[in-house]
Motif scaffolding. Structure first.
Motif, PDB file in Angstrom:
ATOM      1  N   SER A 136       0.822  -1.205   0.000  1.00 17.24           N
ATOM      2  CA  SER A 136       0.000   0.000   0.000  1.00 17.24           C
ATOM      3  C   SER A 136       0.856   1.256   0.000  1.00 17.24           C
ATOM      4  O   SER A 136       0.608   2.207  -0.761  1.00 17.24           O
ATOM      5  CB  SER A 136      -0.927  -0.009   1.221  1.00 17.24           C
ATOM      6  N   LYS A 137       1.886   1.274   0.846  1.00 21.79           N
ATOM      7  CA  LYS A 137       2.807   2.420   0.896  1.00 21.79           C
ATOM      8  C   LYS A 137       3.517   2.599  -0.442  1.00 21.79           C
ATOM      9  O   LYS A 137       3.657   3.711  -0.950  1.00 21.79           O
ATOM     10  CB  LYS A 137       3.843   2.210   1.999  1.00 21.79           C
ATOM     11  N   SER A 138       3.986   1.490  -0.994  1.00 25.96           N
ATOM     12  CA  SER A 138       4.740   1.532  -2.241  1.00 25.96           C
ATOM     13  C   SER A 138       3.885   1.995  -3.407  1.00 25.96           C
ATOM     14  O   SER A 138       4.323   2.789  -4.247  1.00 25.96           O
ATOM     15  CB  SER A 138       5.308   0.140  -2.529  1.00 25.96           C
ATOM     16  N   SER A 139       2.653   1.517  -3.466  1.00 27.17           N
ATOM     17  CA  SER A 139       1.790   1.819  -4.614  1.00 27.17           C
ATOM     18  C   SER A 139       1.448   3.300  -4.716  1.00 27.17           C
ATOM     19  O   SER A 139       1.220   3.817  -5.812  1.00 27.17           O
ATOM     20  CB  SER A 139       0.502   0.992  -4.536  1.00 27.17           C
ATOM     21  N   LYS A 140       1.420   3.992  -3.583  1.00 31.74           N
ATOM     22  CA  LYS A 140       1.104   5.424  -3.610  1.00 31.74           C
ATOM     23  C   LYS A 140       2.170   6.205  -4.380  1.00 31.74           C
ATOM     24  O   LYS A 140       1.861   7.201  -5.049  1.00 31.74           O
ATOM     25  CB  LYS A 140       0.984   5.958  -2.180  1.00 31.74           C
ATOM     26  N   HIS A 141       3.403   5.757  -4.308  1.00 30.52           N
ATOM     27  CA  HIS A 141       4.482   6.401  -5.054  1.00 30.52           C
ATOM     28  C   HIS A 141       4.513   5.900  -6.498  1.00 30.52           C
ATOM     29  O   HIS A 141       4.591   6.698  -7.438  1.00 30.52           O
ATOM     30  CB  HIS A 141       5.825   6.120  -4.389  1.00 30.52           C
ATOM     31  N   LEU A 142       4.424   4.587  -6.672  1.00 33.30           N
ATOM     32  CA  LEU A 142       4.555   4.009  -8.008  1.00 33.30           C
ATOM     33  C   LEU A 142       3.429   4.431  -8.937  1.00 33.30           C
ATOM     34  O   LEU A 142       3.653   4.632 -10.139  1.00 33.30           O
ATOM     35  CB  LEU A 142       4.618   2.487  -7.899  1.00 33.30           C
ATOM     36  N   ALA A 143       2.218   4.564  -8.402  1.00 37.22           N
ATOM     37  CA  ALA A 143       1.077   4.944  -9.241  1.00 37.22           C
ATOM     38  C   ALA A 143       1.271   6.311  -9.884  1.00 37.22           C
ATOM     39  O   ALA A 143       0.741   6.580 -10.971  1.00 37.22           O
ATOM     40  CB  ALA A 143      -0.207   4.941  -8.412  1.00 37.22           C
ATOM     41  N   LEU A 144       2.041   7.163  -9.240  1.00 34.02           N
ATOM     42  CA  LEU A 144       2.288   8.508  -9.767  1.00 34.02           C
ATOM     43  C   LEU A 144       3.444   8.534 -10.758  1.00 34.02           C
ATOM     44  O   LEU A 144       3.551   9.460 -11.571  1.00 34.02           O
ATOM     45  CB  LEU A 144       2.592   9.475  -8.615  1.00 34.02           C
ATOM     46  N   GLU A 145       4.331   7.542 -10.688  1.00 38.92           N
ATOM     47  CA  GLU A 145       5.573   7.589 -11.456  1.00 38.92           C
ATOM     48  C   GLU A 145       5.605   6.661 -12.671  1.00 38.92           C
ATOM     49  O   GLU A 145       6.265   6.959 -13.659  1.00 38.92           O
ATOM     50  CB  GLU A 145       6.757   7.235 -10.540  1.00 38.92           C
ATOM     51  N   ILE A 146       4.911   5.537 -12.597  1.00 36.78           N
ATOM     52  CA  ILE A 146       5.001   4.547 -13.677  1.00 36.78           C
ATOM     53  C   ILE A 146       4.055   4.895 -14.818  1.00 36.78           C
ATOM     54  O   ILE A 146       2.880   5.193 -14.599  1.00 36.78           O
ATOM     55  CB  ILE A 146       4.680   3.139 -13.148  1.00 36.78           C
ATOM     56  N   LYS A 147       4.580   4.833 -16.026  1.00 40.09           N
ATOM     57  CA  LYS A 147       3.771   5.020 -17.231  1.00 40.09           C
ATOM     58  C   LYS A 147       3.495   3.652 -17.850  1.00 40.09           C
ATOM     59  O   LYS A 147       4.364   2.773 -17.831  1.00 40.09           O
ATOM     60  CB  LYS A 147       4.496   5.919 -18.225  1.00 40.09           C
ATOM     61  N   PRO A 148       2.303   3.451 -18.391  1.00 40.04           N
ATOM     62  CA  PRO A 148       1.966   2.153 -18.987  1.00 40.04           C
ATOM     63  C   PRO A 148       2.961   1.733 -20.071  1.00 40.04           C
ATOM     64  O   PRO A 148       3.468   2.566 -20.827  1.00 40.04           O
ATOM     65  CB  PRO A 148       0.578   2.386 -19.588  1.00 40.04           C
ATOM     66  N   ASN A 149       3.237   0.436 -20.089  1.00 41.18           N
ATOM     67  CA  ASN A 149       4.071  -0.188 -21.124  1.00 41.18           C
ATOM     68  C   ASN A 149       5.513   0.300 -21.144  1.00 41.18           C
ATOM     69  O   ASN A 149       6.204   0.186 -22.166  1.00 41.18           O
ATOM     70  CB  ASN A 149       3.439   0.001 -22.508  1.00 41.18           C
ATOM     71  N   SER A 150       5.987   0.841 -20.031  1.00 35.67           N
ATOM     72  CA  SER A 150       7.376   1.300 -19.973  1.00 35.67           C
ATOM     73  C   SER A 150       8.303   0.148 -19.592  1.00 35.67           C
ATOM     74  O   SER A 150       7.874  -0.872 -19.042  1.00 35.67           O
ATOM     75  CB  SER A 150       7.520   2.453 -18.975  1.00 35.67           C
ATOM     76  N   LYS A 151       9.592   0.327 -19.892  1.00 38.27           N
ATOM     77  CA  LYS A 151      10.615  -0.631 -19.489  1.00 38.27           C
ATOM     78  C   LYS A 151      11.251  -0.130 -18.201  1.00 38.27           C
ATOM     79  O   LYS A 151      11.690   1.022 -18.123  1.00 38.27           O
ATOM     80  CB  LYS A 151      11.694  -0.765 -20.563  1.00 38.27           C
TER      81      LYS A 151
END
Length: 229
Positions: A83-98
């Motif tokens: 839950s803690k991690s997803s709050k950061h990753l959801a803002l930073e990760i773009k779909p289909n990125s490497k």
């Protein structure tokens, strides 16, 4: 609800499922589990979010009937880490990125695995990439901030260009407690500044929730300085 599981049982009788990742995930889908909220490993399935995964005890029993050798891990601390991690990753990760992964880092591996389904990302270990994982944990980031202040250098801002930080809001003791419960090696603080470490320990005793506030304040100042350039 029971009818659905009876159908799943019939499907498992008619269709042969191997131990491959593809077939395990396919079977989870058949029994109604949302695999975007679980982490797959060949030996264990870790539930990231119990509610969103829909991985009920009934579904677990159905899964164990087909795959008795794969353990389903219902670890509440791991779910808090996710839950803690997803709050950061959801803002930073773009779909289909490497995304470039660090080597030999189990906690990062298990945290990032479901993002191959959530966002269709590709996890790579060399070659071209869009974003690189920095495994910096909350404790080390706070110690880095204190180190810069105590040295008279001001705040040591992170260079976030093409980097993402899955563990930046996750305390080290959470990570190590989970790793111990899972029978894995723990990790250590990267910081070597004894003054910063001692000051952090002191604050732990009087204001246990201070670390995230320190990081949030640092990020606010960094953003403010960037907009004023």
């Amino acid at each position: 609800m029971e009818l659905m599981f009876n159908i799943a049982d019939l499907a498992s009788d008619e269709e042969k499922f191997s131990d491959s990742k593809k077939d395990v995930l396919k079977f989870l889908k058949i029994i109604g589990v949302d695999s975007r909220f679980i982490s797959y490993t060949p030996q264990k399935i870790y539930i990231n979010n119990l509610r969103f995964s829909k991985f009920s005890r009934t579904r677990e029993a159905t899964f164990n009937k087909q795959y008795p050798e794969i353990e389903v891990v219902r670890n509440s601390l791991f779910q808090k880490i996710c839950s803690k991690s997803s709050k950061h990753l959801a803002l930073e990760i773009k779909p289909n990125s490497k995304i470039l992964m660090p080597k030999d880092n189990f906690i990062i591996e298990v945290l990032m695995e479901p993002y191959t389904r959530k966002y269709g990302v590709e996890l790579v270990y060399d070659g071209d990439y869009d974003l690189a994982i920095n495994p910096l944990v909350l404790d080390d980031e706070v110690n880095n901030i204190f180190s810069g202040i105590f040295a008279g250098e001001g705040i040591n801002f992170r260079d976030t260009t093409n980097e993402i930080y899955p563990l930046i809001n996750v305390p080290l003791d959470w990570i190590n407690s989970f790793l111990e419960m899972d029978g894995r090696n723990t990790i250590k603080n990267e910081s070597t500044d004894e003054l910063a470490i001692s000051f952090s320990r002191f604050l732990d005793g009087v204001a246990p929730q201070y670390k995230e506030n320190v990081v949030s304040a640092s990020e606010f100042i960094a953003e403010k300085l960037e907009t004023e350039k």
